[in-house]
Every structure is written in structure tokens, then in C-alpha cells.
Design a protein around this motif. Sequence first.
Motif, short mmCIF file in Angstrom:
data_model
loop_
_atom_site.label_atom_id
_atom_site.label_comp_id
_atom_site.label_asym_id
_atom_site.label_seq_id
_atom_site.Cartn_x
_atom_site.Cartn_y
_atom_site.Cartn_z
N ALA A 106 14.46 -11.38 14.18
CA ALA A 106 14.98 -10.36 13.26
C ALA A 106 15.12 -10.93 11.86
O ALA A 106 15.47 -12.10 11.68
CB ALA A 106 16.32 -9.84 13.75
N ARG A 107 14.85 -10.11 10.88
CA ARG A 107 15.08 -10.46 9.47
C ARG A 107 16.21 -9.66 8.87
O ARG A 107 16.42 -9.71 7.66
CB ARG A 107 13.80 -10.25 8.67
N ARG A 108 16.90 -8.91 9.69
CA ARG A 108 18.08 -8.16 9.25
C ARG A 108 19.23 -8.50 10.18
O ARG A 108 19.04 -8.76 11.37
CB ARG A 108 17.85 -6.64 9.29
N THR A 109 20.42 -8.45 9.66
CA THR A 109 21.60 -8.67 10.50
C THR A 109 21.84 -7.41 11.35
O THR A 109 21.44 -6.31 10.96
CB THR A 109 22.83 -8.96 9.64
N PRO A 110 22.47 -7.53 12.52
CA PRO A 110 22.74 -6.35 13.35
C PRO A 110 23.51 -5.25 12.63
O PRO A 110 23.20 -4.07 12.81
CB PRO A 110 23.52 -6.93 14.54
N PRO A 111 24.53 -5.55 11.81
CA PRO A 111 25.20 -4.44 11.09
C PRO A 111 24.25 -3.66 10.17
O PRO A 111 24.30 -2.43 10.11
CB PRO A 111 26.30 -5.14 10.28
N LEU A 112 23.35 -4.38 9.48
CA LEU A 112 22.40 -3.70 8.61
C LEU A 112 21.41 -2.88 9.43
O LEU A 112 21.06 -1.76 9.07
CB LEU A 112 21.66 -4.71 7.74
#
Length: 535
Positions: A106-112
Motif C-alpha cells: 500500500a502507498r496510502r495509510t488505512p485511514p486515508l
Amino acid sequence: MVVRVTAVCSRRPSPICRPWWWRRSWWTATGSPLVARTVTREAACPGCGSVSVRVHGVYRRRLTDLAVAGQKVVIDLLVRRFLCPAAECGRRTFVEQVDGLTERFARRTPPLRRALEKIALALAGRPAARLAKHLSVPTSANSLLRLMRRLPDKQAGAAPRVLGVDDFALKKGHVYGTIILDMETGERVDVLPDRTADTLTAWLRAHPGAEIVCRDRASAYAEAVRTACPDAIQVADRFHLWKNLCEAVEKCVAAHRSCLAEPTKTASPEATAMQEPEAADLEPAEGSRVIQRHERHAAVHALYDKGIQIQVIAETLGLDRKTVRRYAHAATPDEASLGTGSRSYGQIHAYSPHLHRRWNEGCTDAARLHAEIVELGYRGSKRTVRRHLQEIRASGKPAPDKPKELTLRKATWLITAHPDKINESNALRVKQLLARCPELEAVTDCVRAFAQMMTERRGGDLDRWLSDAERTGLKPLRSLARGLRQDFDAVTAGLTLEWSSGRVEGNVNRVKRIKRDGYGRAGFDLLRRQILLTD
């Protein structure tokens, strides 16, 4: 997993004093990089669960997070790769993951990611991309669609006790889908790719448990419920029942169109003798549209009465399939004209006195007359005004002082409207109309009896009402009664029980909004996810 922040940069460093963690490739002028690293000394293998303390190497991960103070946030995280101590494990090495911060590849955090999923479900592709850019988390419409496609599909369990079913247009007039709803909770249960009886039958057999099924008057749904759930109670929607009744009333009014003209005031015998028209003037002039309607009605019925299919007739005559169906199901050419005219053509009759007065004064320019009545509130086109004046222009005589005439739509509304919503003037017009036409008085009695039966939930009186409607002798009411008898149990339940398809119709309107947000890019899979997963 413990993470330590080692550096925060709020502005772009100069080329001379760039620190060791600086990477030009991922820096953005509006971003706020956040440099961090993990400080734990061990990690568990995701394959076998063995805890390892042997570090194989390190590398940097760059994750986009939710914006802070309107600034894009990029986390530069130093993570370690461990060697798995278990010889039987299929993994030789593994990378440590930070709970709530990192996911594999992933290149995004889970909240995002969760925030973008909610935005995509609510607004689809392009509108969601515009909102994400405004929130300082820019992404493309395709990325948002891919996020929706990765969401887990909602699988329906047992069917709800009270089930609502209705169709919606994927491509109006050609392709339709079916939405299934839990009428007690309002939850969307499933979406089917078509509206055929076989598809709904298969779904009901795979999801048993429905005791009450709310539907419209569609025969395919009725057949599916009878086949898969023979013990379930079918409930016909009251809105559609009332709509069917109003359509029958409109056809009855069209069959007695000559009764809509209000009589003029009584004049003296001398004036009547002086104004008596010639026999040639009494013959009504037929316009080209009326002639065309009669010709099409005759041509369609010449083939339809022989048993030829509607699609074949449409191809033979070069007409649209819906047009052929309308003429085939109409007993007279006047019935075929229902619903084909525009609303503006009915509105122009309110401005007839002004048009006729100006015509007699010498103003015969349709464009100028159109501009005058636009100032008075008219919203139609110049072409409608020109058509309205064509008969007067062809006759070569002054515009007559025509008596006030009820339009077809207005007369239908006066008969079907609630008495409390009709003012004294309209109540007098209804009384005069019924005095001129006893047949419409019988129609009015049927409408009021049906409305009372529907509002008071007296479905047991349906059989008596059907008999009264058949005794009127009017073909539209007899046709309506015949259709209601074929669906007698469901109609009786709809006029007796509290259940209706109101919630389903609301969700169908919501589906229309979702389709428009998709700009035609979303296929059935994305549309289904938006319908089922959006809060």
C-alpha cells in the motif's frame, strides 16, 4: 509496533542543506514530509507466526496520509526486513508492518484509504476526485474506481421477512435491473442485473424466508414470487394502483372530449340569427397531425389485428416500437394521442384570448405574439404559437371568440383530485362538466369510491368496486377492472395491509442520482457496490 518520528519538514530545504532523508522524487511543493522509523527489535512472521529478531535489511516506504491543516502529508517510513527462523515456513524473509499505518504493497495509510473509499462510494469517479483534490489528498478518478472494485462484495443471506422489489433503468427503454429491499429496516439487500422472472425466481430460491413481497404491477415479479414463494403474500403498491386508475380516467375523458367545451352565455334570438354560421363553417378543420394519427392508427391495426408482432410492425412501417405499441393498444386514434403532446401546447390555451384579440387587431406575426405572451408568463416555444394560429391563418377569417374549454389534463385532474384541494371555481367547473356528460359522472363516482377504499384500507370492498366499474360500460374502466381481477389477491392486500413500495421507489430515485454521478463510466459491478455499500 512502535514508531519514532525523526524529522518533520514544513518547507522545502535549500539544495545546500538537504538532509540525508531528502528525496526529490517524492517531494511536492504543497506537501509536508514526515520522517519516521520503527524501533521494535522483533517482528512476527505473517506466514507461520514465528517471532524473528534477525534483520535482513532495511528500506524506505513512502505513504500518503490524511491532510493536516490543508497540507498534504507524506510519511517517509524506515522499515526492516526480517529473516523467518522457521525452516518449514514458505517465507524466507518478511517485512514488518505497523498496525493502523501500513499495509502490504500500500502507498496510502488505512485511514486515508477508508476516507477515499467513502468519498468514492458517495460521489463515484470524477466528482469524488474533485472533492479529494479540495481536501488536499489528490487522486484520479480511475484510482477511486479501483478502490471501489477492491471492496468486499455484499453477500445476501436469508431473505428478509418483508421484501420489496422494483426495477430501475440501466439504459432506459432497453436494459433494466432489479433492486431488492428489506421493507422493515430499509436496508438494501441485493441488486440483480435484469428484471426477468427467471432471475428473481433463482434469487428467491437461493434466499428463502420471504413472507410478504411488495411489488408494482409487473407480471414478471408476480410470476417469480408465485413460483419460488407460493405461500408469500404479494402486495401491490397503492401508488401504482392509483396511477393506473388516473390513466383510465384520462382515456375516459379523451373519449368524451366534446363535453369539455363550456357553453357560452345565452344570446338573443336576433343576435343568434345574425351570427348563425354557414354549414361549411360548422365542419371542423382537421390538421395534418390529426390526419397522420388516423392513418397510423389504421395502418398499425391492419397488421396488429392479423397477429403480427409489434417489433415486425415497427420495422415494416418505419416507426418506433413504443409508438407502434401505443397505437396498437389504443381503440381509437384519440386514445393514441394521450401523452404525446407537450405541456406547453396545453398551456397556450390560457393565452388564447390575448392571441385572438391581437390577431383581430391586425398583428399576425407569430414571433411578435410569442414575445408578448412570454411577458405574460408563457413558457412554450414559437412553434407552438405558430401551430395554434395556423387554423385561423388558413381560414382567412377573424379569430373567433372561442368559449372556454377544459384541457384534457385539467379535466382529469379535477376528477381525480382530492375534494379539499379544489377551490370553489374549480368545483363549479366540475359540477358543470358532470352535468354535461353523465358518463364522466359515473367515472367520478368510481374514482371517489376507490379513493375512499384505498385511504380507509377496505380491501374487502374491491370486488364490489370492480363490478361497479364494469357496469359503467366504459372501455378504459372495464379494461382496468379486468387487469385488477387478474391480480386480485395482491391488489386486495395492497388496499388492506400497511405495506407499500414507497421505500423501494425512494431507492430507485437514489439509483438515478448514482448513475448520473458515474458519468457513464461505471459498469454494473460498480453501480451494484455503490447501491449496496453506501451508507
